[in-house]
Design an enzyme around this catalytic site. Sequence first.
Site, PDB file in Angstrom:
ATOM      1  CG  HIS A  84      -2.259  -0.914   0.747  1.00 14.14           C
ATOM      2  ND1 HIS A  84      -3.424  -1.026   0.304  1.00 14.14           N
ATOM      3  CD2 HIS A  84      -2.736  -1.318   1.916  1.00 14.14           C
ATOM      4  CE1 HIS A  84      -3.729  -1.819   0.253  1.00 14.14           C
ATOM      5  NE2 HIS A  84      -4.125  -2.474   1.095  1.00 14.14           N
TER       6      HIS A  84
ATOM      7  CD  GLU B  40      -5.602  -8.270   3.757  1.00 17.01           C
ATOM      8  OE1 GLU B  40      -5.953  -7.049   4.010  1.00 17.01           O
ATOM      9  OE2 GLU B  40      -5.585  -8.881   2.876  1.00 17.01           O
TER      10      GLU B  40
ATOM     11  CG  ASP C 151      -8.269  -4.872   3.308  1.00 22.81           C
ATOM     12  OD1 ASP C 151      -9.307  -4.123   3.103  1.00 22.81           O
ATOM     13  OD2 ASP C 151      -7.955  -5.089   2.355  1.00 22.81           O
TER      14      ASP C 151
END
Length: 262
Positions: free
Chosen positions: A49, A154, A180
Site C-alpha cells: 500500500h 481478508e 478489508d
Amino acid sequence: MSAVPNHALHQLRAGKLAIGLGLRQARTVDTAQIAKTCGFDWLFIDCEHNSMDPDTAAQIAAASLAVGVTPVVRVAGFEHWHASRMLDNGAQGIVFPHVDGAGEAQRVANACRFPPVGKRSMGGGLQQLGFAGTPVGEAARLVNEETLVVVMIESPQGVANCEEIAAVPGVDALLIGTNDFCFELGIPGQFNDPRVAEAYKKVIAACRRHGKFPGMGGMYTPELLERHIGMGVQLILAGSDFSLLMQAATARATLVRGLESK
C-alpha cells in the site's frame, strides 16, 4: 554455522506475543533501531500500500537484522519473485495479502521455502547467514527454519477456507486483515460486529489445530487489542508509523496551542 535468529518467530514459538510496527512513512535505516528501542519485535515493511521501492525495503530489512528486530515485508502479489527478492536481500518473513484458499497458500509458501520444503531458488550469499560460506544444503535448512511465512485472511471466503489454509505446510501464521474483511462484509469499520468475533474464533481454532500462529491487523484501540489477545492472537500488528505520528503530533500541537491563551 547458525542463522540470524528470527526474533518474532522465536517469540511465537515460545507462546508469547510478537508485536509489530507497520511502516508507511519511514524510509531510513535507523527506523530499525528506533523500533528496537521502543520494544517492537518485528517491522511490517509494507510494499502493498505504500510507494516504497524494493531497494529501500531491503535496506531497512538489512538494518533490522543487525539489531534483532525481525524484518517482515508485505508484498503486493503472489508471484514468486515478489517474495524471493525480499528474502534474498535480508527479509526474514513475508506477508501475503488476500489469500482465499489452500491453493494460493501453498503457492506462496513454496515461494518462500528452499527445497525440499518449497521451491525457492538459491540466489547466492545470504544476509540471514551473515554471508558466511555455508554448504548449500545446510544454508537452505537453516534459513527455512528462521523464515516466517504469513498469509492474510481478508475475506469471508478466506475465513470459510481457513481450516484448509492452516493445514498447508510451510505457512506459519494466518493474520486477519480486519479492515478489508469488514469491507467485504459490507460493514466497514464495524469491528464490534459479531461476525468479526466469529471470524477470529474460527481462524484461531484452525491455527491451534494445525500448529499455526493467529494474527491480527487493523484494530488498534486498547479494548480491541485486549479482547483479541485474550482470544489467543499472538502475531500483533500494533500500529503504524503514520498513525502513531498523527496521534503524537496532534497531541503536541494541541498542547502547545493550549498554552497560547495562558
